[in-house]
Design a protein around this motif. Sequence first.
Motif, PDB file in Angstrom:
ATOM      1  N   ASN A  40       3.187   7.076 -11.861  1.00 26.46           N
ATOM      2  CA  ASN A  40       2.240   8.179 -11.650  1.00 26.46           C
ATOM      3  C   ASN A  40       1.732   8.747 -12.978  1.00 26.46           C
ATOM      4  O   ASN A  40       0.579   9.164 -13.077  1.00 26.46           O
ATOM      5  CB  ASN A  40       2.851   9.271 -10.771  1.00 26.46           C
ATOM      6  CG  ASN A  40       2.923   8.842  -9.320  1.00 26.46           C
ATOM      7  OD1 ASN A  40       2.166   7.980  -8.870  1.00 26.46           O
ATOM      8  ND2 ASN A  40       3.842   9.426  -8.581  1.00 26.46           N
TER       9      ASN A  40
ATOM     10  N   VAL B 148       4.490   0.926  -3.553  1.00 25.27           N
ATOM     11  CA  VAL B 148       3.610   2.001  -4.034  1.00 25.27           C
ATOM     12  C   VAL B 148       2.273   1.457  -4.528  1.00 25.27           C
ATOM     13  O   VAL B 148       1.226   2.052  -4.268  1.00 25.27           O
ATOM     14  CB  VAL B 148       4.321   2.826  -5.129  1.00 25.27           C
ATOM     15  CG1 VAL B 148       3.362   3.729  -5.879  1.00 25.27           C
ATOM     16  CG2 VAL B 148       5.451   3.630  -4.522  1.00 25.27           C
TER      17      VAL B 148
ATOM     18  N   VAL C  10       8.526   5.331  -9.702  1.00 22.47           N
ATOM     19  CA  VAL C  10       7.296   5.888  -9.126  1.00 22.47           C
ATOM     20  C   VAL C  10       6.773   7.026 -10.002  1.00 22.47           C
ATOM     21  O   VAL C  10       5.567   7.116 -10.262  1.00 22.47           O
ATOM     22  CB  VAL C  10       7.534   6.365  -7.670  1.00 22.47           C
ATOM     23  CG1 VAL C  10       6.332   7.145  -7.147  1.00 22.47           C
ATOM     24  CG2 VAL C  10       7.832   5.168  -6.774  1.00 22.47           C
TER      25      VAL C  10
ATOM     26  N   GLU D   8      10.118  -0.994  -4.493  1.00 27.08           N
ATOM     27  CA  GLU D   8       9.431   0.294  -4.418  1.00 27.08           C
ATOM     28  C   GLU D   8       8.120   0.263  -5.213  1.00 27.08           C
ATOM     29  O   GLU D   8       7.094   0.790  -4.757  1.00 27.08           O
ATOM     30  CB  GLU D   8      10.333   1.426  -4.912  1.00 27.08           C
ATOM     31  CG  GLU D   8       9.721   2.800  -4.802  1.00 27.08           C
ATOM     32  CD  GLU D   8       9.455   3.277  -3.375  1.00 27.08           C
ATOM     33  OE1 GLU D   8       8.913   4.381  -3.227  1.00 27.08           O
ATOM     34  OE2 GLU D   8       9.778   2.557  -2.409  1.00 27.08           O
TER      35      GLU D   8
END
Length: 171
Positions: free
Chosen positions: A165, A113, A161, A109
């Motif tokens: 961020n 991303v 994620v 993941e």
Amino acid sequence: MCCSNLSEGAKAKFAELDAFIDGLGIVADDERRRGHLIQVLHRAQDIFGYLPREVQKHVADKLVLTEAQVSGVVSFYNYFTTEPKGKYRIDVCLGTACYVKGSERVLQEIERVLGVKADTVPTADGLFSISALRCVGACGLAPVMVINGKVYGKVTPAKAVAIINEYKAKG
């Protein structure tokens, strides 16, 4: 200073490294100067982000060592890198405990991303690089992700994620 054709930013980095080395009081004919090599390489990597050939040559010249002596230390210790890394270095543990608890999905993941694969190049903006590690020694927190030395435990793909961020927001 290493080279006259460097950018002002690079010249400033070499000047910072020179000031650090000069502050150690190393004497060229003192054999103990070799004892400072690892310390100097750590500082150089902190300044430049990695240890390209020209930085290694500069360190060798400043410490009156051969390039082979410096390169040998750089290649021996896995902490040192000769390739650029992102501002934020993401390490994902793939050791047994983490793997069993889903770290491979976390890694996939993160790669998706950020748009780069682990152990390759940094992201285009230079913010992130990803490494897959065999064990970080935090099995009780599996799966584990580490960013610039900060450990994140019980990470899911979604949590990874969200953490990334937060770092993106910092820039």
